[in-house]
Design a protein around this motif. Structure first.
Motif, mmCIF file in Angstrom:
data_model
loop_
_atom_site.group_PDB
_atom_site.id
_atom_site.type_symbol
_atom_site.label_atom_id
_atom_site.label_comp_id
_atom_site.label_asym_id
_atom_site.label_seq_id
_atom_site.Cartn_x
_atom_site.Cartn_y
_atom_site.Cartn_z
ATOM 1 N N ASP A 76 0.822 -1.209 0.000
ATOM 2 C CA ASP A 76 0.000 0.000 0.000
ATOM 3 C C ASP A 76 0.857 1.259 0.000
ATOM 4 O O ASP A 76 0.544 2.245 -0.671
ATOM 5 C CB ASP A 76 -0.929 0.020 1.220
ATOM 6 N N THR A 77 1.951 1.227 0.765
ATOM 7 C CA THR A 77 2.848 2.389 0.824
ATOM 8 C C THR A 77 3.498 2.634 -0.525
ATOM 9 O O THR A 77 3.603 3.777 -0.983
ATOM 10 C CB THR A 77 3.929 2.170 1.891
ATOM 11 N N ALA A 78 3.958 1.563 -1.166
ATOM 12 C CA ALA A 78 4.586 1.690 -2.474
ATOM 13 C C ALA A 78 3.602 2.229 -3.507
ATOM 14 O O ALA A 78 3.940 3.093 -4.324
ATOM 15 C CB ALA A 78 5.138 0.341 -2.926
ATOM 16 N N VAL A 79 2.374 1.726 -3.469
ATOM 17 C CA VAL A 79 1.340 2.188 -4.396
ATOM 18 C C VAL A 79 1.030 3.667 -4.151
ATOM 19 O O VAL A 79 0.918 4.460 -5.092
ATOM 20 C CB VAL A 79 0.060 1.344 -4.245
ATOM 21 N N GLU A 80 0.917 4.044 -2.873
ATOM 22 C CA GLU A 80 0.618 5.434 -2.534
ATOM 23 C C GLU A 80 1.708 6.372 -3.041
ATOM 24 O O GLU A 80 1.417 7.422 -3.625
ATOM 25 C CB GLU A 80 0.480 5.589 -1.019
ATOM 26 N N ALA A 81 2.975 5.994 -2.821
ATOM 27 C CA ALA A 81 4.088 6.834 -3.263
ATOM 28 C C ALA A 81 4.084 6.987 -4.777
ATOM 29 O O ALA A 81 4.351 8.074 -5.307
ATOM 30 C CB ALA A 81 5.408 6.228 -2.795
ATOM 31 N N THR A 82 3.780 5.919 -5.490
ATOM 32 C CA THR A 82 3.749 5.979 -6.951
ATOM 33 C C THR A 82 2.630 6.882 -7.436
ATOM 34 O O THR A 82 2.803 7.645 -8.393
ATOM 35 C CB THR A 82 3.570 4.561 -7.539
ATOM 36 N N LYS A 83 1.465 6.815 -6.782
ATOM 37 C CA LYS A 83 0.349 7.668 -7.179
ATOM 38 C C LYS A 83 0.653 9.137 -6.934
ATOM 39 O O LYS A 83 0.192 10.004 -7.675
ATOM 40 C CB LYS A 83 -0.913 7.253 -6.426
ATOM 41 N N ILE A 84 1.436 9.432 -5.904
ATOM 42 C CA ILE A 84 1.797 10.816 -5.620
ATOM 43 C C ILE A 84 2.754 11.346 -6.681
ATOM 44 O O ILE A 84 2.718 12.513 -7.049
ATOM 45 C CB ILE A 84 2.453 10.933 -4.232
#
Length: 229
Positions: free
Chosen positions: A87-95
């Motif tokens: 989830d953290t990796a996905v969130e960072a990529t979306k940002i």
């Protein structure tokens, strides 16, 4: 030659990355926390940032959000962590993060990620004719689909051909579907790397074999094409 900002609270990692990147001909700026990273970014925008996620003052994802909100996310950012969740990796990529490297970082993975990041950074102004803007919710999925976690696609250590599904995961789909797709690619990566050995995959992923089998079945991972044990 490029200017690369390395942000990590661990001195050993900062020094190691600085030495490696300096040997490659780059100019390296180092910051041990988010505040030093902010100050460095205000002085001059680097060509690339290697940003640790877990830091004592402000975590890397929060700093990434700050840069995006303030219009300062004009350079490629590669996130680093040894404990980040999907989830953290996905969130960072979306940002707006370009890539994610899991610690300990293999030399070839580091150099390849840096090369891709610098190539992306130099291509952005040429394509847009202006300074890059932070990723918005509308275009975050395009960035993620093109570059999210590509280091899972190959294993430079073993030379094995590994699944590359992570490079085609769409972030326009519901979070649960994106998580399932990522986890499927994650387990297929380890199955390919360990030549189908369920024992070694269980050790690598930290799951008991019974849980691992159940998880693979749930995700629809085909075990028939793997050697397995």
């Amino acid at each position: 030659m490029a200017t690369i900002l390395v942000v990590d609270d661990e001195m050993g990692i900062r020094e190691l990355l600085s030495e490696i990147l300096s040997d490659e001909g780059h100019v390296v700026e180092a910051a041990e926390n988010a505040q030093e990273a902010r100050e460095s970014r205000l002085r001059a925008a680097p060509d690339l940032v290697l940003l640790d996620i877990w830091m004592p003052d402000t975590d890397g994802v929060t700093l990434l959000k700050e840069w995006a909100a303030q219009g300062q996310l004009t350079m490629p950012v590669i996130m680093m962590s040894g404990h980040a969740t999907i989830d953290t990796a996905v969130e960072a990529t979306k940002i707006g993060a370009l890539n994610f490297l899991e610690k300990p970082i293999a030399l070839q993975k580091l150099l390849k990620a840096v090369e891709q990041g610098l190539a992306r950074g130099s291509a952005a102004p040429a394509a847009g004719g202006a300074a890059a803007k932070p990723a918005s919710p509308a275009n975050a999925s395009a960035v993620a689909s093109a570059a999210a976690l590509p280091m899972l696609a190959t294993d430079s250590t073993s030379g094995a051909t590994l699944p590359a599904q992570t490079t085609s995961i769409s972030f326009d789909i519901p979070l649960r579907d994106a998580r399932d797709a990522f986890e499927r690619a994650y387990f297929e990566y380890h199955l390919a790397r360990e030549n189908g050995s369920m024992t070694r995959v269980a050790e690598k992923t930290g799951l008991e074999r019974t849980h691992l089998y159940r998880k693979l079945k749930q995700l629809g991972v085909d075990l028939g094409k793997n050697k397995g044990e």
